[in-house]
Write an enzyme that holds these catalytic residues in place. Structure first.
Site, PDB file in Angstrom:
ATOM      1  N   TYR A 141       0.682  -1.239  -0.013  1.00 50.34           N
ATOM      2  CA  TYR A 141      -0.021  -0.127  -0.082  1.00 50.34           C
ATOM      3  C   TYR A 141       0.847   1.088  -0.164  1.00 50.34           C
ATOM      4  O   TYR A 141       0.276   2.379  -0.102  1.00 50.34           O
ATOM      5  CB  TYR A 141      -0.801  -0.001   1.126  1.00 50.34           C
ATOM      6  CG  TYR A 141      -2.194  -0.923   1.226  1.00 50.34           C
ATOM      7  CD1 TYR A 141      -2.071  -1.736   0.134  1.00 50.34           C
ATOM      8  CD2 TYR A 141      -2.821  -1.322   2.274  1.00 50.34           C
ATOM      9  CE1 TYR A 141      -3.231  -2.910  -0.020  1.00 50.34           C
ATOM     10  CE2 TYR A 141      -3.932  -2.089   2.176  1.00 50.34           C
ATOM     11  CZ  TYR A 141      -4.123  -3.143   1.043  1.00 50.34           C
ATOM     12  OH  TYR A 141      -5.275  -4.096   0.903  1.00 50.34           O
ATOM     13  N   LYS A 192       3.083 -15.556   2.041  1.00 47.78           N
ATOM     14  CA  LYS A 192       3.021 -16.313   0.773  1.00 47.78           C
ATOM     15  C   LYS A 192       4.625 -16.505   0.248  1.00 47.78           C
ATOM     16  O   LYS A 192       4.896 -16.455  -0.681  1.00 47.78           O
ATOM     17  CB  LYS A 192       2.405 -15.537  -0.299  1.00 47.78           C
ATOM     18  CG  LYS A 192       2.060 -15.979  -1.471  1.00 47.78           C
ATOM     19  CD  LYS A 192       0.715 -16.886  -1.315  1.00 47.78           C
ATOM     20  CE  LYS A 192       0.734 -17.543  -2.683  1.00 47.78           C
ATOM     21  NZ  LYS A 192      -0.380 -18.909  -2.649  1.00 47.78           N
ATOM     22  N   ASP A 224      -3.464 -18.282   1.441  1.00 46.18           N
ATOM     23  CA  ASP A 224      -4.709 -18.938   0.674  1.00 46.18           C
ATOM     24  C   ASP A 224      -5.360 -19.929   1.735  1.00 46.18           C
ATOM     25  O   ASP A 224      -6.445 -19.823   1.782  1.00 46.18           O
ATOM     26  CB  ASP A 224      -4.338 -19.528  -0.617  1.00 46.18           C
ATOM     27  CG  ASP A 224      -2.989 -20.094  -0.788  1.00 46.18           C
ATOM     28  OD1 ASP A 224      -2.035 -19.798   0.294  1.00 46.18           O
ATOM     29  OD2 ASP A 224      -2.756 -20.681  -1.850  1.00 46.18           O
ATOM     30  N   ASP A 248      -5.613  -6.809   5.823  1.00 49.60           N
ATOM     31  CA  ASP A 248      -6.529  -5.914   5.622  1.00 49.60           C
ATOM     32  C   ASP A 248      -7.761  -6.930   5.003  1.00 49.60           C
ATOM     33  O   ASP A 248      -9.034  -6.725   5.485  1.00 49.60           O
ATOM     34  CB  ASP A 248      -6.322  -5.136   4.225  1.00 49.60           C
ATOM     35  CG  ASP A 248      -7.481  -4.064   4.062  1.00 49.60           C
ATOM     36  OD1 ASP A 248      -8.435  -3.978   4.718  1.00 49.60           O
ATOM     37  OD2 ASP A 248      -7.222  -3.414   2.733  1.00 49.60           O
ATOM     38  N   ASP A 252     -11.135  -8.717   7.719  1.00 53.21           N
ATOM     39  CA  ASP A 252     -12.504  -8.419   7.393  1.00 53.21           C
ATOM     40  C   ASP A 252     -13.358  -9.602   7.503  1.00 53.21           C
ATOM     41  O   ASP A 252     -14.682  -9.947   7.805  1.00 53.21           O
ATOM     42  CB  ASP A 252     -12.602  -7.780   5.876  1.00 53.21           C
ATOM     43  CG  ASP A 252     -12.718  -6.144   6.091  1.00 53.21           C
ATOM     44  OD1 ASP A 252     -12.273  -5.631   7.389  1.00 53.21           O
ATOM     45  OD2 ASP A 252     -13.197  -5.295   5.113  1.00 53.21           O
TER      46      ASP A 252
END
Ligand code: NAD
Length: 361
Positions: A141, A192, A224, A248, A252
């Site tokens: 980001y 990852k 994943d 992020d 959620d």
């Protein structure tokens, strides 16, 4: 010594829910001898309306001079057409970056009384209590270079950079391990590493920092798989630590496991443990001004503040127990209403928590 707390109600339902959290802080002061000085300031759309700036200098200075910050929420449709630097969200991002709040704690707790609010089977989620620690000020980001460029063949190409320096991984690792020490002492680092070099380094640094916390068990999981496991068997996790973008998304998902956005607090901490505390939900313009918002996420944010910044763990426990008690009494705001329960408004819910706290004084 009296603790200074900056109170930033913000926009929409922000002032309504923060008013209830302030009642709780005042109760701690009057009934439990917790000395606190509360100073209010404007942020977000409210800052723009009053001073033409979503993060007025006076607000930032107040936060810098305080021991902790309590924020309601920012944003609203009336601000959407403003230039980006004037939008309410800029106030929030400005606070995070200026105060160097790199560690975002997002607990997902499902009170057993609200197990029906989740879309998952009650036995999968009832009693869920996990903490996601998300790196908040680095990663893709913020990485440079970034942008949209035109290639030689005339085609446009968008690009971002995923970058983490060792010190950024180290400090978020310490944050996660310290929190685990106050919980079940298990950290799952999500990455990852099978594809990304950044994740390889992330894993290496996590392993290195883990040696300083021999009581904490560290495991690793690919993102994943983590997203699947969160939905399949969420109670397997204690603390999950991950980079900005993965956090992020996963936080959620974790929030939705509980089915009640009005119940979830969060914290954003700097290296010294100074923090900004806020509910995870937004300013809910659709219900603002109606007095029906659920103030419990904000009240639970006060509990997190006491636990993680102000070192008042016993008071944090009391607030959490009081919230459990009002749920046991069958009191529900509109968002968590269910059959057989008594519907209350925002102020009544705040009063009920204060009453449950006062009984214990
Ligand atoms: P939202 O979280 O404000 O609302 C989503 C839904 O949940 C709405 O139906 C709302 O009524 C309900 N809801 C949220 N909090 C509730 C509460 N405490 N009690 C009862 N119901 C509640 O998300 P949104 O609608 O996507 O965004 C609204 C505004 O909030 C936007 O301007 C957005 O940018 C902003 N926002 C701010 C923050 C923040 O300040 N940290 C976070 C997310 C969104």
């Amino acid at each position: 010594m009296s603790k200074k707390i900056a109170i930033l109600p913000g926009d929409g339902i922000g002032p309504e829910i923060v008013a209830e959290a302030v009642k709780v802080l005042n109760c701690l002061q009057s009934e439990f001898g917790f000395e606190v000085e509360l100073n209010e300031a404007l942020v977000g759309g409210a800052g723009y309306d009053a001073a033409g700036d979503p993060l007025p200098e006076a607000t930032l200075q107040l936060c810098r001079d305080s021991d902790a910050v309590l924020l309601g929420a920012v944003g609203g449709p009336q601000y959407e057409a403003l230039p980006r630097e004037k939008r309410p969200e800029k106030g929030l991002l400005g606070l995070r970056s200026n105060l160097e709040l790199f560690s975002n704690l997002r607990p997902a707790i499902l009170y057993p009384q609200l197990a029906d609010a989740s879309t998952l089977k009650p036995e999968v989620v009832s009693g869920l209590d996990l903490m996601i620690v998300r790196e908040l000020t680095g990663g893709i980001y913020f990485g440079q270079p970034r942008g949209i460029r035109t290639l030689e063949n005339g085609e446009q190409q968008g690009y971002n950079t995923l970058v983490y320096a060792e010190h950024e991984i180290e400090r978020i690792a310490h944050s996660a391990f310290k929190i685990a020490m106050k919980r079940d002492k298990r950290v799952c680092s999500v990455d990852k590493a099978n594809v990304l070099e950044v994740s390889e380094l992330w894993r290496e640094v996590m392993e290195r920092v883990a040696k300083e916390y021999p009581e904490v068990e560290l495991s690793h999981m690919y993102v994943d798989n983590a997203s699947m496991q969160l939905v399949k068997e969420p109670k397997q996790f204690d603390v999950m630590v991950t980079k900005n973008m993965f956090g992020d998304i996963l936080s959620d998902t974790a929030a939705m496991l509980t089915g009640s956005i009005g119940m979830l607090p969060s914290a954003s901490l700097n290296a010294e443990g100074f923090g900004m505390y806020e509910p995870i939900h937004g300013s809910a313009p659709d219900i603002a001004g109606q007095g029906v918002a659920n103030p419990l996420a904000t009240i639970l944010s006060v509990a997190m503040m006491l636990r993680y910044t102000l070192d008042e763990v016993a008071l944090a426990d009391r607030i959490e127990v009081a919230v459990g008690e009002v749920l046991d009494q069958g009191l529900r705001t509109l968002d968590i209403a269910s059959e057989g329960c008594q519907q209350v408004n925002c102020a009544e819910m705040g009063d009920a928590v204060v009453a449950a706290l006062s009984v214990k004084a």
